[in-house]
Design a protein around this motif. Structure first.
Motif, PDB file in Angstrom:
ATOM      1  N   TRP A   1      14.105  26.711 -39.198  1.00  0.00           N
ATOM      2  CA  TRP A   1      14.095  27.712 -38.141  1.00  0.00           C
ATOM      3  C   TRP A   1      13.209  28.889 -38.542  1.00  0.00           C
ATOM      4  O   TRP A   1      12.398  29.361 -37.774  1.00  0.00           O
ATOM      5  N   ARG A   2      13.384  29.371 -39.797  1.00  0.00           N
ATOM      6  CA  ARG A   2      12.556  30.443 -40.355  1.00  0.00           C
ATOM      7  C   ARG A   2      12.347  30.152 -41.829  1.00  0.00           C
ATOM      8  O   ARG A   2      13.151  29.486 -42.459  1.00  0.00           O
ATOM      9  N   LEU A   3      11.265  30.704 -42.392  1.00  0.00           N
ATOM     10  CA  LEU A   3      10.946  30.461 -43.802  1.00  0.00           C
ATOM     11  C   LEU A   3      12.073  30.883 -44.742  1.00  0.00           C
ATOM     12  O   LEU A   3      12.328  30.221 -45.744  1.00  0.00           O
ATOM     13  N   ASP A   4      12.767  31.992 -44.424  1.00  0.00           N
ATOM     14  CA  ASP A   4      13.814  32.470 -45.334  1.00  0.00           C
ATOM     15  C   ASP A   4      15.033  31.552 -45.356  1.00  0.00           C
ATOM     16  O   ASP A   4      15.904  31.693 -46.196  1.00  0.00           O
ATOM     17  N   ARG A   5      15.117  30.605 -44.444  1.00  0.00           N
ATOM     18  CA  ARG A   5      16.218  29.634 -44.459  1.00  0.00           C
ATOM     19  C   ARG A   5      15.991  28.569 -45.526  1.00  0.00           C
ATOM     20  O   ARG A   5      16.933  27.994 -46.040  1.00  0.00           O
TER      21      ARG A   5
ATOM     22  N   ASP B   1      24.848  27.120 -35.392  1.00  0.00           N
ATOM     23  CA  ASP B   1      24.573  26.622 -34.039  1.00  0.00           C
ATOM     24  C   ASP B   1      23.157  26.918 -33.568  1.00  0.00           C
ATOM     25  O   ASP B   1      22.468  26.035 -33.047  1.00  0.00           O
ATOM     26  N   LEU B   2      22.695  28.151 -33.730  1.00  0.00           N
ATOM     27  CA  LEU B   2      21.356  28.532 -33.266  1.00  0.00           C
ATOM     28  C   LEU B   2      20.291  27.684 -33.947  1.00  0.00           C
ATOM     29  O   LEU B   2      19.392  27.153 -33.291  1.00  0.00           O
ATOM     30  N   GLN B   3      20.404  27.534 -35.265  1.00  0.00           N
ATOM     31  CA  GLN B   3      19.424  26.745 -36.014  1.00  0.00           C
ATOM     32  C   GLN B   3      19.502  25.263 -35.623  1.00  0.00           C
ATOM     33  O   GLN B   3      18.469  24.616 -35.427  1.00  0.00           O
ATOM     34  N   ARG B   4      20.741  24.733 -35.499  1.00  0.00           N
ATOM     35  CA  ARG B   4      20.909  23.324 -35.112  1.00  0.00           C
ATOM     36  C   ARG B   4      20.224  23.052 -33.773  1.00  0.00           C
ATOM     37  O   ARG B   4      19.510  22.062 -33.622  1.00  0.00           O
ATOM     38  N   ASP B   5      20.481  23.930 -32.798  1.00  0.00           N
ATOM     39  CA  ASP B   5      19.910  23.742 -31.456  1.00  0.00           C
ATOM     40  C   ASP B   5      18.387  23.762 -31.504  1.00  0.00           C
ATOM     41  O   ASP B   5      17.723  22.912 -30.902  1.00  0.00           O
TER      42      ASP B   5
ATOM     43  N   SER C   1       7.742  25.712 -39.812  1.00  0.00           N
ATOM     44  CA  SER C   1       8.664  26.805 -39.514  1.00  0.00           C
ATOM     45  C   SER C   1       8.540  27.162 -38.042  1.00  0.00           C
ATOM     46  O   SER C   1       7.454  27.488 -37.561  1.00  0.00           O
ATOM     47  N   LEU C   2       9.644  27.100 -37.329  1.00  0.00           N
ATOM     48  CA  LEU C   2       9.621  27.315 -35.887  1.00  0.00           C
ATOM     49  C   LEU C   2       9.363  28.774 -35.507  1.00  0.00           C
ATOM     50  O   LEU C   2       8.571  29.039 -34.608  1.00  0.00           O
ATOM     51  N   GLN C   3       9.993  29.712 -36.160  1.00  0.00           N
ATOM     52  CA  GLN C   3       9.843  31.122 -35.801  1.00  0.00           C
ATOM     53  C   GLN C   3       8.478  31.691 -36.180  1.00  0.00           C
ATOM     54  O   GLN C   3       7.895  32.449 -35.427  1.00  0.00           O
ATOM     55  N   GLU C   4       7.983  31.338 -37.361  1.00  0.00           N
ATOM     56  CA  GLU C   4       6.687  31.852 -37.806  1.00  0.00           C
ATOM     57  C   GLU C   4       5.519  31.000 -37.290  1.00  0.00           C
ATOM     58  O   GLU C   4       4.366  31.361 -37.494  1.00  0.00           O
ATOM     59  N   ASN C   5       5.836  29.852 -36.662  1.00  0.00           N
ATOM     60  CA  ASN C   5       4.820  28.946 -36.125  1.00  0.00           C
ATOM     61  C   ASN C   5       3.816  28.527 -37.204  1.00  0.00           C
ATOM     62  O   ASN C   5       2.608  28.622 -37.034  1.00  0.00           O
ATOM     63  N   ILE C   6       4.368  28.094 -38.348  1.00  0.00           N
ATOM     64  CA  ILE C   6       3.555  27.627 -39.475  1.00  0.00           C
ATOM     65  C   ILE C   6       3.817  26.145 -39.670  1.00  0.00           C
ATOM     66  O   ILE C   6       4.963  25.709 -39.670  1.00  0.00           O
ATOM     67  N   ASP C   7       2.750  25.383 -39.855  1.00  0.00           N
ATOM     68  CA  ASP C   7       2.862  23.945 -40.082  1.00  0.00           C
ATOM     69  C   ASP C   7       1.904  23.578 -41.218  1.00  0.00           C
ATOM     70  O   ASP C   7       0.694  23.582 -41.047  1.00  0.00           O
ATOM     71  N   THR C   8       2.475  23.272 -42.396  1.00  0.00           N
ATOM     72  CA  THR C   8       1.632  23.005 -43.571  1.00  0.00           C
ATOM     73  C   THR C   8       1.010  21.618 -43.548  1.00  0.00           C
ATOM     74  O   THR C   8       0.319  21.255 -44.486  1.00  0.00           O
TER      75      THR C   8
ATOM     76  N   ALA D   1      18.954  23.545 -42.154  1.00  0.00           N
ATOM     77  CA  ALA D   1      19.538  24.804 -41.678  1.00  0.00           C
ATOM     78  C   ALA D   1      20.406  25.390 -42.780  1.00  0.00           C
ATOM     79  O   ALA D   1      21.067  24.658 -43.524  1.00  0.00           O
ATOM     80  N   ARG D   2      20.389  26.728 -42.879  1.00  0.00           N
ATOM     81  CA  ARG D   2      21.204  27.397 -43.906  1.00  0.00           C
ATOM     82  C   ARG D   2      21.680  28.737 -43.384  1.00  0.00           C
ATOM     83  O   ARG D   2      20.932  29.475 -42.749  1.00  0.00           O
ATOM     84  N   VAL D   3      22.950  29.050 -43.657  1.00  0.00           N
ATOM     85  CA  VAL D   3      23.485  30.391 -43.449  1.00  0.00           C
ATOM     86  C   VAL D   3      24.074  30.847 -44.767  1.00  0.00           C
ATOM     87  O   VAL D   3      24.402  30.042 -45.632  1.00  0.00           O
TER      88      VAL D   3
END
Length: 191
Positions: free
Chosen positions: A61-65, A16-20, A89-96, A6-8
């Motif tokens: 959470w997202r690729l940009d993180r 918090d959102l990413q951790r959850d 990536s959870l938001q983009e639903n990508i799994d390499t 997780a990164r902000v």
């Protein structure tokens, strides 16, 4: 093993959102970074990479993180692939870890690169059109042509120090030196 990252990037953002989301996705460990400004070192990411084993999957959470730019993201994915580690990536639903996920990831990367090139081309075209209309970019001059001539004259007379001239004109030393260099270049170009 599923390992979260997780990164902000600002003080007012929270993890918090990413951790959850990462916990709900089944991550056994979560590494975090809070990057403020242009800080390049990401200690959490470095610890994450150091802990990875073949077969692990990094969940974000997202690729940009994960990547701060497309180039950085592609480099990280290539590095993780070399370690035999997948990315999910959870938001983009990508799994390499699947061939379809790798394909989608590379398509997204190619589209993002294409978009960046289009933006660059439009920017260059806009700057070129503005130059043709006489518009020059950059910061406006601090001194009017009259005041600039006065500053150059004061310097040539050698009655005042650089610091005194700068204080009188309300400019920095580097600005005065830039004016002096430009005047010297113009003089030698005319000769």
């Amino acid at each position: 093993m599923l390992i979260g990252y997780a990164r902000v990037s600002t003080d007012d953002q929270h993890l918090d959102l990413q951790r959850d989301a990462l916990s709900q996705a089944g991550c056994e460990r979560i590494f975090e970074d809070k990057i403020i400004g242009a800080q390049a070192e990401r200690e959490g990411l470095a610890r994450l990479i150091g802990s990875l084993r073949p077969g692990d999957t990094v969940v974000i959470w997202r690729l940009d993180r994960l990547g701060r730019s497309l180039k950085n993201l592609l480099q990280l994915v290539e590095r993780l692939d070399g370690l035999q580690v997948g990315i999910r990536s959870l938001q983009e639903n990508i799994d390499t870890t699947s061939s379809g996920g790798r394909l989608v990831f590379h398509l997204f990367g190619a589209l993002a690169e294409f978009e960046r090139n289009l933006v660059r081309e439009r920017t260059q075209a806009g700057l070129s059109a503005a130059r043709k209309r006489g518009r020059q970019g950059g910061r406006p001059a601090l001194l009017s042509p009259t005041k600039k001539a006065l500053a150059l004259k004061l310097h040539q007379e050698r009655n005042h120090t650089i610091e005194e001239i700068c204080n009188m004109m309300g400019i920095s030393k580097s600005t005065l030196y830039n004016y002096l260099n430009k005047a010297g270049q113009d003089a030698t170009g005319m000769a």
